[in-house]
Enzyme design. Structure first.
Site, PDB file in Angstrom:
ATOM      1  CE  LYS A 156      38.937  41.719  48.108  1.00 25.01           C
ATOM      2  NZ  LYS A 156      39.167  42.943  48.819  1.00 25.01           N
ATOM      3  NE  ARG A 157      43.442  46.964  43.543  1.00 21.30           N
ATOM      4  CZ  ARG A 157      44.761  46.891  43.324  1.00 21.30           C
ATOM      5  NH1 ARG A 157      45.207  46.895  42.091  1.00 21.30           N
ATOM      6  NH2 ARG A 157      45.601  46.830  44.325  1.00 21.30           N
TER       7      ARG A 157
END
Length: 507
Positions: A265-266
């Site tokens: 997700k980063r």
RNA sequence: GGCGCUAUCGUCUAGGGGUUAGGACGUGAGAUUCUCAAUCUUAAAACACGGGUUCGAUUCCCGUUAGCGCUACCA
């Protein structure tokens, strides 16, 4: 080795949204099966009860369908039925299958009971680290005498079940990487079933369960992520212990982010659901995922529909090295497919992003929807993904003359003497005009202004565009002006051309 | 630490003992357009390093380095 039909499976855990990496695994399995006329099985690995959630299973099914992937065997719809002769296809419903098999292994002396305590195991582990040796189980309980085993059992000592690993190397064929071989001592006797706790039966371990499921479901090719490579020798040993044919494997490389770390997700969007919400088209995602770790035989073709991929795809051409997910290339593909998509489809997809800007969808307001369709048609080709549309079209709706003046990049254009003259001329014409501004009228105005002022080209159009839109770039006036005027006429929150000029130049 | 996997332009990849190392995204330039986008043309851009094998290695072998994975009675 593969007699009969090719059978592959996609076996995700419903512990979260479908990640692009898993989606690619699903896609490659599907492509391989479809091309070979084989069977694609969907199996839900929901034995991790802590993290598995039913909503993720239905989401998963929705996501796969959205991508255009269907399955021949597996769960059918949220909480509905299953199809296929090798079910159940939810692992949580298969638990009873495993116990009998474990008894068999024990009876055949291919597995044994291990009474080692966690503390003993930890001590072994520590020692191995100190000696820089491989951190594997010593196999101590393997040598326990039958009497000791009986005694321990009678004493109610908890035990795990371990597989006896033989002397020969554990080999398997990996279609992507070739022959892979592991030394048996590097594997050591793996746990098959955890020790029982307080009356609960011992739970079989993941590697054991997948292997049984794959074997019982007659899977011929295991296509999965390369994080399973190190698990494979253990699984091969299990196949061997049961005398089952060992399938072929294809381990797909990891998808990485720009920083070469596992994509997470980063790095931005990673789940199929998120891409869909952002307005990516499934065909773009499928095409991109197809290209990420695989290349066409001619080394050149990049655009593939799902059907074309099915015809071209082979596991042999899958790349073994990890691939970095390139959002730019995905965007390029998405723009491509947006241009190909029908206006009806794009309009319907885009509608959701305009909740606050348009009146709620109302069958009685066909005219509004038709106008919206024109808006989408005009702007969709210049957007990477559909959720950029509101921002891209915001100047059509609200017109903020102060912001337009204040914008730094407009300063130079507006400061020119010619710009002042042009805008004054434009304002004069707008004031004496009482009807809607048609492209014809507008064109005539600009010609007049050109004649009157001698200003042409950029110097003419730029200030006008800024006065109308606040920006120096945008669609052709021919298309844009009618859209604005019609929007205003429909009573939508759209500022008319006349008001824009009046506001901008001042009355 | 052990074991394993991987290594061609910034990125995705093609290729393969002798090639001008090909394509695509992105980037730069040009054409077109009032502008942006699109489109077309064009340019820059790569075989990780060190040893072998060979007449010749980017390609085959070995090692190094780096990245990643597994190393659980997680999945």
């Amino acid at each position: 080795m593969t007699t009969g039909k090719i059978r592959v499976r996609f076996a995700p855990s419903p512990t979260g949204l479908l990640h692009v990496g898993n989606a690619r695994t699903a896609l490659y399995n599907w492509l391989f099966a479809r091309r070979a006329g084989g069977v694609f099985v969907l199996r839900i690995e929901d034995t991790d009860l802590e993290r598995s959630e039913a909503r993720y299973e239905s989401q998963l099914i929705e996501d796969l369908r959205w991508l255009g992937l269907d399955w021949d065997e597996g769960p059918e719809g949220p909480n509905v039925t299953e199809k296929g002769a090798y079910g159940p296809y939810r692992q949580s419903e298969r638990l009873k299958i495993y116990a009998g098999l474990t008894e068999q292994l024990l009876a055949e002396d291919k597995a044994y009971r291990c009474f080692c305590t966690p503390e003993e195991l930890a001590a072994e582990h520590q020692l191995a680290i100190k000696q820089h040796g491989p951190q594997v189980y010593s196999g101590r309980c393997r040598r326990l005498s039958p009497e000791t085993v009986e005694k321990n059992l009678a004493a109610g000592m908890p035990f795990a079940v371990r597989l006896k690993i033989g002397m020969e190397p554990l080999r398997f064929r990996d279609i992507v990487r070739g022959a892979v071989e592991f030394a048996p001592e590097a594997v050591s006797d793996p746990i098959l079933v955890r020790s029982a706790k307080e009356g609960e039966p011992g739970m079989p371990v993941y590697n054991y369960v997948v292997t049984i499921d794959d074997a019982l479901m007659k899977i011929t090719h295991v296509v999965r992520g390369d994080d399973h490579i190190s698990n494979t020798p253990r699984q091969v040993a299990i196949y061997k212990a049961f005398g089952w044919p060992v399938p072929e494997f294809a381990h797909l490389s990891t998808i990485l982010g720009a920083d070469r770390e596992r994509l997470s997700k980063r790095h931005g969007a990673t789940s199929i659901a998120t891409f869909r919400e952002m307005g990516y088209l499934p065909e773009a995602l499928v095409n991109y995922l197809g290209l990420l770790g695989w290349g066409a035989e001619d080394g050149k073709t990049e655009i593939f529909t799902l059907a074309e991929l099915t015809r071209a795809f082979t596991l042999e051409r899958v790349t073994p090295s990890p691939a970095i997910f390139d959002f730019e290339k995905l965007n390029w593909l998405n723009r491509h497919y947006i241009k190909l998509a029908s206006h009806e489809r794009l309009t319907a997809l885009a509608r959701d992003y305009f909740g606050g800007m348009l009146p709620a969808k109302d069958a009685a307001r066909d005219d509004v929807e038709a106008w919206f369709a024109r808006l989408v048609r005009l702007f969709a080709p210049s957007v990477d993904h559909l959720d950029q549309l509101p921002a891209k079209t915001s100047f059509v709706f609200g017109f903020d003359h102060e912001a337009a003046r204040a914008r730094a990049e407009n300063a130079e254009v507006l400061a020119a003497d010619s710009a002042r003259t042009v805008l004054t001329e434009l304002a004069n014409r707008v004031r004496s005009h009482s009807a809607w501004v048609t492209p014809e009228v507008f064109k005539a105005w600009l010609n007049d202004i050109k004649a009157a002022t001698g200003v042409n080209g950029k110097e003419l159009f730029h200030p006008v565009r800024i006065a109308l839109t606040g920006m120096q770039s945008g669609p052709d006036f021919d298309k844009l002006l009618p859209l604005i005027e019609d929007g205003a006429a429909l009573g939508l929150p759209v500022t008319s051309v006349q008001s824009r000029v009046e506001q901008f130049v001042g009355v």
